[in-house]
Scaffold this motif. Structure first.
Motif, PDB file in Angstrom:
ATOM      1  N   GLU A 269       0.813  -1.217   0.000  1.00 18.73           N
ATOM      2  CA  GLU A 269       0.000   0.000   0.000  1.00 18.73           C
ATOM      3  C   GLU A 269       0.852   1.275   0.000  1.00 18.73           C
ATOM      4  OE1 GLU A 269      -4.360  -0.673   1.787  1.00 18.73           O
ATOM      5  OE2 GLU A 269      -2.845  -0.167   3.275  1.00 18.73           O
ATOM      6  N   GLY A 270       2.166   1.158   0.199  1.00 18.28           N
ATOM      7  CA  GLY A 270       3.016   2.346   0.271  1.00 18.28           C
ATOM      8  C   GLY A 270       2.978   3.146  -1.020  1.00 18.28           C
ATOM      9  N   TYR A 271       2.855   4.472  -0.893  1.00 16.14           N
ATOM     10  CA  TYR A 271       2.649   5.305  -2.077  1.00 16.14           C
ATOM     11  C   TYR A 271       3.263   6.684  -1.903  1.00 16.14           C
ATOM     12  CZ  TYR A 271       0.236   8.285  -5.464  1.00 16.14           C
ATOM     13  OH  TYR A 271      -0.042   9.186  -6.462  1.00 16.14           O
ATOM     14  N   LYS A 272       3.800   7.216  -2.993  1.00 12.65           N
ATOM     15  CA  LYS A 272       4.152   8.632  -3.090  1.00 12.65           C
ATOM     16  C   LYS A 272       3.695   9.146  -4.444  1.00 12.65           C
ATOM     17  CE  LYS A 272       7.951   9.680   0.074  1.00 12.65           C
ATOM     18  NZ  LYS A 272       9.337  10.193   0.193  1.00 12.65           N
ATOM     19  N   LYS A 273       3.195  10.358  -4.458  1.00  9.99           N
ATOM     20  CA  LYS A 273       2.602  10.925  -5.666  1.00  9.99           C
ATOM     21  C   LYS A 273       3.554  10.866  -6.854  1.00  9.99           C
ATOM     22  CE  LYS A 273       0.122  15.009  -7.322  1.00  9.99           C
ATOM     23  NZ  LYS A 273      -0.362  16.375  -6.977  1.00  9.99           N
ATOM     24  N   GLY A 274       3.034  10.361  -7.953  1.00 11.95           N
ATOM     25  CA  GLY A 274       3.800  10.317  -9.197  1.00 11.95           C
ATOM     26  C   GLY A 274       4.783   9.176  -9.307  1.00 11.95           C
ATOM     27  N   MET A 275       4.827   8.299  -8.295  1.00 10.86           N
ATOM     28  CA  MET A 275       5.833   7.229  -8.280  1.00 10.86           C
ATOM     29  C   MET A 275       5.217   5.833  -8.419  1.00 10.86           C
ATOM     30  SD  MET A 275       8.421   8.441  -5.242  1.00 10.86           S
ATOM     31  CE  MET A 275       9.355   6.899  -5.357  1.00 10.86           C
ATOM     32  N   GLY A 276       3.963   5.755  -8.852  1.00  7.81           N
ATOM     33  CA  GLY A 276       3.253   4.487  -8.834  1.00  7.81           C
ATOM     34  C   GLY A 276       3.979   3.322  -9.474  1.00  7.81           C
ATOM     35  N   GLU A 277       4.371   3.467 -10.731  1.00  9.94           N
ATOM     36  CA  GLU A 277       5.008   2.349 -11.437  1.00  9.94           C
ATOM     37  C   GLU A 277       6.385   2.033 -10.850  1.00  9.94           C
ATOM     38  OE1 GLU A 277       5.588   0.630 -15.964  1.00  9.94           O
ATOM     39  OE2 GLU A 277       5.004   2.720 -15.679  1.00  9.94           O
ATOM     40  N   GLU A 278       7.119   3.079 -10.456  1.00  8.10           N
ATOM     41  CA  GLU A 278       8.424   2.857  -9.828  1.00  8.10           C
ATOM     42  C   GLU A 278       8.253   2.097  -8.508  1.00  8.10           C
ATOM     43  OE1 GLU A 278      12.182   5.396  -7.906  1.00  8.10           O
ATOM     44  OE2 GLU A 278      10.579   6.439  -8.991  1.00  8.10           O
ATOM     45  N   ILE A 279       7.246   2.458  -7.736  1.00 12.06           N
ATOM     46  CA  ILE A 279       6.982   1.755  -6.483  1.00 12.06           C
ATOM     47  C   ILE A 279       6.647   0.299  -6.761  1.00 12.06           C
ATOM     48  CG2 ILE A 279       5.319   1.567  -4.570  1.00 12.06           C
ATOM     49  CD1 ILE A 279       5.238   4.675  -4.596  1.00 12.06           C
ATOM     50  N   ALA A 280       5.835   0.059  -7.774  1.00 14.36           N
ATOM     51  CA  ALA A 280       5.469  -1.318  -8.121  1.00 14.36           C
ATOM     52  C   ALA A 280       6.711  -2.137  -8.484  1.00 14.36           C
ATOM     53  CB  ALA A 280       4.473  -1.318  -9.276  1.00 14.36           C
ATOM     54  N   GLU A 281       7.603  -1.548  -9.276  1.00 16.05           N
ATOM     55  CA  GLU A 281       8.814  -2.252  -9.710  1.00 16.05           C
ATOM     56  C   GLU A 281       9.759  -2.522  -8.540  1.00 16.05           C
ATOM     57  OE1 GLU A 281      10.542   0.195 -12.707  1.00 16.05           O
ATOM     58  OE2 GLU A 281       9.017  -0.264 -14.219  1.00 16.05           O
ATOM     59  N   LYS A 282      10.021  -1.485  -7.753  1.00 14.38           N
ATOM     60  CA  LYS A 282      11.005  -1.620  -6.678  1.00 14.38           C
ATOM     61  C   LYS A 282      10.466  -2.437  -5.499  1.00 14.38           C
ATOM     62  CE  LYS A 282      13.763   2.447  -7.792  1.00 14.38           C
ATOM     63  NZ  LYS A 282      14.294   3.763  -7.321  1.00 14.38           N
ATOM     64  N   SER A 283       9.151  -2.399  -5.288  1.00 11.74           N
ATOM     65  CA  SER A 283       8.566  -3.151  -4.174  1.00 11.74           C
ATOM     66  C   SER A 283       8.695  -4.653  -4.381  1.00 11.74           C
ATOM     67  CB  SER A 283       7.090  -2.786  -3.982  1.00 11.74           C
ATOM     68  OG  SER A 283       6.950  -1.463  -3.534  1.00 11.74           O
ATOM     69  N   ILE A 284       8.542  -5.096  -5.625  1.00 13.34           N
ATOM     70  CA  ILE A 284       8.614  -6.540  -5.852  1.00 13.34           C
ATOM     71  C   ILE A 284      10.048  -7.035  -5.703  1.00 13.34           C
ATOM     72  CG2 ILE A 284       8.881  -6.577  -8.380  1.00 13.34           C
ATOM     73  CD1 ILE A 284       6.601  -8.823  -8.237  1.00 13.34           C
ATOM     74  N   LYS A 285      11.019  -6.209  -6.082  1.00 12.86           N
ATOM     75  CA  LYS A 285      12.416  -6.589  -5.850  1.00 12.86           C
ATOM     76  C   LYS A 285      12.707  -6.609  -4.353  1.00 12.86           C
ATOM     77  CE  LYS A 285      17.210  -5.410  -6.913  1.00 12.86           C
ATOM     78  NZ  LYS A 285      17.653  -5.636  -5.523  1.00 12.86           N
ATOM     79  N   TRP A 286      12.211  -5.593  -3.640  1.00 15.33           N
ATOM     80  CA  TRP A 286      12.375  -5.526  -2.184  1.00 15.33           C
ATOM     81  C   TRP A 286      11.801  -6.773  -1.529  1.00 15.33           C
ATOM     82  CZ3 TRP A 286       8.517  -5.686   1.458  1.00 15.33           C
ATOM     83  CH2 TRP A 286       8.868  -5.344   2.781  1.00 15.33           C
ATOM     84  N   TYR A 287      10.616  -7.168  -1.974  1.00 17.12           N
ATOM     85  CA  TYR A 287       9.947  -8.326  -1.389  1.00 17.12           C
ATOM     86  C   TYR A 287      10.751  -9.607  -1.626  1.00 17.12           C
ATOM     87  CZ  TYR A 287       6.486 -11.985  -0.650  1.00 17.12           C
ATOM     88  OH  TYR A 287       5.841 -13.119  -0.214  1.00 17.12           O
ATOM     89  N   LYS A 288      11.221  -9.779  -2.830  1.00 17.71           N
ATOM     90  CA  LYS A 288      11.992 -10.993  -3.142  1.00 17.71           C
ATOM     91  C   LYS A 288      13.257 -11.057  -2.297  1.00 17.71           C
ATOM     92  CE  LYS A 288      10.326 -11.601  -7.882  1.00 17.71           C
ATOM     93  NZ  LYS A 288      10.671 -11.525  -9.325  1.00 17.71           N
ATOM     94  N   ASP A 289      13.910  -9.917  -2.129  1.00 16.58           N
ATOM     95  CA  ASP A 289      15.159  -9.892  -1.349  1.00 16.58           C
ATOM     96  C   ASP A 289      14.894 -10.204   0.123  1.00 16.58           C
ATOM     97  OD1 ASP A 289      16.582  -9.252  -3.617  1.00 16.58           O
ATOM     98  OD2 ASP A 289      16.718  -7.107  -3.168  1.00 16.58           O
ATOM     99  N   ILE A 290      13.889  -9.565   0.710  1.00 20.14           N
ATOM    100  CA  ILE A 290      13.679  -9.733   2.151  1.00 20.14           C
ATOM    101  C   ILE A 290      13.106 -11.113   2.472  1.00 20.14           C
ATOM    102  CG2 ILE A 290      11.334  -8.763   2.318  1.00 20.14           C
ATOM    103  CD1 ILE A 290      12.388  -7.302   4.884  1.00 20.14           C
ATOM    104  N   THR A 291      12.240 -11.624   1.617  1.00 21.67           N
ATOM    105  CA  THR A 291      11.664 -12.940   1.899  1.00 21.67           C
ATOM    106  C   THR A 291      12.662 -14.056   1.635  1.00 21.67           C
ATOM    107  OG1 THR A 291      10.623 -12.934  -0.294  1.00 21.67           O
ATOM    108  CG2 THR A 291       9.260 -12.281   1.589  1.00 21.67           C
ATOM    109  N   LYS A 292      13.564 -13.846   0.691  1.00 20.31           N
ATOM    110  CA  LYS A 292      14.618 -14.843   0.492  1.00 20.31           C
ATOM    111  C   LYS A 292      15.473 -14.956   1.734  1.00 20.31           C
ATOM    112  CE  LYS A 292      18.389 -16.191  -2.589  1.00 20.31           C
ATOM    113  NZ  LYS A 292      19.181 -15.835  -3.800  1.00 20.31           N
ATOM    114  N   GLU A 293      15.769 -13.805   2.327  1.00 18.46           N
ATOM    115  CA  GLU A 293      16.574 -13.779   3.545  1.00 18.46           C
ATOM    116  C   GLU A 293      15.821 -14.456   4.701  1.00 18.46           C
ATOM    117  OE1 GLU A 293      18.971 -10.547   6.347  1.00 18.46           O
ATOM    118  OE2 GLU A 293      17.764  -9.881   4.653  1.00 18.46           O
TER     119      GLU A 293
END
Length: 298
Positions: A269-293
């Protein structure tokens, strides 16, 4: 999809899938989802495409976004199934209050929420997240507000049961008027309403407004948790992006705790104005990294 004001409710009896995932212990994976509110700069069709192309598992569709899109239920089902996206729904919140002491406002809030549950059923979503009502009257007590709240949720749970949708009551942030906050509050709702169509949504940022989110999450183990919302939080702002390096929540500890009792979906749900697609891209990488750990111990 018809306008919400024109939808007639046609209930049918269905087997309600108890879409709550605290039965399996020590899981190795949780479905990763994204809210359409993160992609609010895009049309619903574009948001679904972005989520699908990035290989998200789930998209949580806000009812307002479904209505404004003009898409029919079968079109939404087709678009999401093209990418293998599971569908969840977030019910309307703006200007609604199911715990209002003004009976006209409460009834309208209930009717719009029921229509949202019906829409969730039409797009074959298994679960719909509900914001509980809040206390807005200064003359009525919290005890009286609880009575109105529970009566409303019981009524909505019957609608969800008929529609074959799990209704997930969300714990709210600590702000004026909100009184369904803690795991204990959510447990009280479940115990008093006594309907298998009810579950709960845990919002990690909301927990952090009460105290330490990790400690409070431990109290959720015996709840029928159906959905988890994730974002970062500071003392001054809620629902910030997960990857930006700001925020007080230790998500390594959060996922370590979650995996001991939950194997459902977690929704960004994290959001900043104008960053929607960037948030979507970076969040999934963040998720993969933290859950792998967390899950693989690397």
């Amino acid at each position: 999809m018809q306008d919400i004001g024109q939808i007639a409710l046609h209930f049918y009896v269905a087997d309600v899938k108890k879409n709550c995932y605290n039965e399996k212990k020590d899981v190795n994976y949780m479905d990763f989802g994204i809210s359409t509110k993160v992609l609010r700069e895009y049309s619903l069709k574009e948001a679904i495409s972005i989520a699908g192309e990035l290989n998200y598992d789930v998209i949580e569709l806000w009812i307002d976004d479904i209505i404004s899109s003009g898409l029919k239920a079968d079109e939404i089902v087709g678009l999401t199934e093209k990418y293998g996206l599971k569908r969840a729904v977030h019910l309307r919140t703006d200007d609604l209050n199911i715990a209002s002491f003004n009976e006209g406002i409460r009834r309208e809030s209930l009717e719009q929420t029921k229509r949202g549950i019906q829409m969730a059923s039409e797009i074959e979503a298994n679960e719909a997240t509900l914001h509980p009502g809040r206390k807005t009257s200064k003359t009525n007590s919290v005890e009286e507000a609880w009575k109105v709240q529970l009566n409303s949720i019981k009524e909505l749970a019957k609608t969800a049961e008929f529609c074959g949708v799990t209704l997930c009551v969300e714990g709210m942030e600590k702000i004026s008027g909100e009184f369904v906050l803690t795991p204990n509050d959510l447990g009280y709702v479940i115990n008093e309403c006594k309907n298998d169509a009810l579950g709960v949504t845990i919002d990690i940022s909301h927990l952090q407004t009460i105290g330490d989110a990790v400690s409070i999450l431990k109290e959720s183990k015996n709840l029928p948790v159906c959905n988890v919302h994730i974002s970062q939080t500071t003392a001054h702002a809620l629902h910030l992006p997960l990857f930006a390096g700001e925020g007080d929540i230790d998500y390594k500890k959060i996922f370590t705790e979650l995996k001991s009792f939950y194997n459902g979906s977690v929704v960004v749900e994290g959001y900043k104005k104008g960053m929607g697609e960037e948030i979507a891209e970076k969040s999934i990488k963040w998720y993969k990294d933290i859950t792998k750990e967390v899950f693989e111990g690397e």
